[in-house]
Write an enzyme that holds these catalytic residues in place. Sequence first.
Site, PDB file in Angstrom:
ATOM      1  N   PHE A  62       0.705  55.939 -18.138  1.00 29.14           N
ATOM      2  CA  PHE A  62       0.799  56.044 -16.681  1.00 29.14           C
ATOM      3  C   PHE A  62      -0.237  56.975 -16.067  1.00 29.14           C
ATOM      4  CE2 PHE A  62       5.257  55.628 -18.283  1.00 29.14           C
ATOM      5  CZ  PHE A  62       5.368  54.263 -18.039  1.00 29.14           C
ATOM      6  N   PHE A  63      -1.084  57.594 -16.889  1.00 28.97           N
ATOM      7  CA  PHE A  63      -1.953  58.621 -16.322  1.00 28.97           C
ATOM      8  C   PHE A  63      -3.293  58.679 -17.055  1.00 28.97           C
ATOM      9  CE2 PHE A  63       1.480  60.318 -18.984  1.00 28.97           C
ATOM     10  CZ  PHE A  63       0.789  60.828 -20.064  1.00 28.97           C
ATOM     11  N   TRP A  65      -6.526  61.490 -17.729  1.00 26.66           N
ATOM     12  CA  TRP A  65      -7.036  62.850 -17.624  1.00 26.66           C
ATOM     13  C   TRP A  65      -7.966  63.151 -18.783  1.00 26.66           C
ATOM     14  CZ3 TRP A  65      -2.286  66.660 -18.444  1.00 26.66           C
ATOM     15  CH2 TRP A  65      -1.526  66.237 -19.533  1.00 26.66           C
ATOM     16  N   ASN A  66      -8.772  64.218 -18.595  1.00 24.29           N
ATOM     17  CA  ASN A  66      -9.783  64.602 -19.570  1.00 24.29           C
ATOM     18  C   ASN A  66      -9.660  66.085 -19.901  1.00 24.29           C
ATOM     19  OD1 ASN A  66     -11.154  61.997 -19.279  1.00 24.29           O
ATOM     20  ND2 ASN A  66     -11.919  62.789 -17.334  1.00 24.29           N
ATOM     21  N   HIS A  77     -22.939  76.823  -9.507  1.00 27.70           N
ATOM     22  CA  HIS A  77     -22.004  77.846  -9.968  1.00 27.70           C
ATOM     23  C   HIS A  77     -22.140  79.158  -9.204  1.00 27.70           C
ATOM     24  CE1 HIS A  77     -25.573  78.798 -12.486  1.00 27.70           C
ATOM     25  NE2 HIS A  77     -25.148  80.049 -12.394  1.00 27.70           N
ATOM     26  N   ASP A  79     -21.999  83.399  -9.404  1.00 24.74           N
ATOM     27  CA  ASP A  79     -22.179  84.609 -10.213  1.00 24.74           C
ATOM     28  C   ASP A  79     -21.366  85.740  -9.597  1.00 24.74           C
ATOM     29  OD1 ASP A  79     -24.002  83.220 -11.752  1.00 24.74           O
ATOM     30  OD2 ASP A  79     -25.776  84.229 -10.949  1.00 24.74           O
ATOM     31  N   HIS A  83     -21.085  89.626 -13.993  1.00 21.90           N
ATOM     32  CA  HIS A  83     -22.032  88.809 -14.754  1.00 21.90           C
ATOM     33  C   HIS A  83     -23.223  89.627 -15.236  1.00 21.90           C
ATOM     34  CE1 HIS A  83     -24.606  85.563 -15.960  1.00 21.90           C
ATOM     35  NE2 HIS A  83     -25.388  85.622 -14.888  1.00 21.90           N
ATOM     36  N   HIS A 212     -30.266  89.218  -9.723  1.00 19.84           N
ATOM     37  CA  HIS A 212     -29.116  89.596 -10.545  1.00 19.84           C
ATOM     38  C   HIS A 212     -28.899  91.108 -10.517  1.00 19.84           C
ATOM     39  CE1 HIS A 212     -29.728  85.546 -12.229  1.00 19.84           C
ATOM     40  NE2 HIS A 212     -28.496  85.625 -12.696  1.00 19.84           N
TER      41      HIS A 212
END
Length: 263
Positions: A62-63, A65-66, A77, A79, A83, A212
């Site tokens: 029924f589903f 996903w991974n 992304h 930082d 970091h 950074h």
Amino acid sequence: MSASNILGDLGAMLASGGIEVVDCTGVLSPDTPILQLPEDFAKNTPKVEIHKISEYDEDGPFFAWNWMVLGEHTGTHFDAPHHWITGRDNPEGYTDTLKVQRLIAPVNVLDFSKESGADSDFLLTIDHVKAWEAEHGEINAGEWVVLRSDWDQYGDDEAKFLNADETGPHTPGPTAEVIQYLIDKGIVGWGSQCIGTDAGMAGGMQPPYPAHNLLHANNRFGLASLANLDQLPAKGAILIVAPLKIQKGTGSPIRALALKPKD
């Protein structure tokens, strides 16, 4: 006008399409470019892996996903201050301890795409920023600042996106003076369309990797591998970035969204 009226108007404009939501995020896939560090420096982030658990089959009728393998600093992304070594002692420096109020703010889009296209080692200088402010208005405290280089056009080709040769990577970015100037103005953070927030050759600057080094020492945030900045005005948009609330996370893939008035 009260805050409730402003939010009501915002909601109505979003519902009617009067405010457009621009996706400033690249796709996460096994082909997503990954930053490559020197062999004697550190282990490199693995390539993105996407593994199927089930998809309406005997493993889950029924589903779908991974499960995934990916690094904190993969694709588009965020930082967090922790970091970088200069931000290591900041108790707010993790993705689960930062102040979320700061993640949604006006964004200044500095368009130097022509210069970046002509010179992959283009460096944004104080003169560039002041000239931009003279044309578009002051950069204010509590705002995001991002460099539009249109580098996202190479996002499907890791070699072009990293643009490295025997002398190192060649991608546009800021000088140390620019980052300090923006910090002194009180910005929330700095963003780039390249693999990282610094220029490719920033290891040779003083201090090394100034975006950074200086941003995270001052509890500011970094955004990398942003996309579609060509769809944003120089001023007038709101940028929304939301890192995953990872325990003691140093960063996170994000879905970066910008709100702008519909053209």
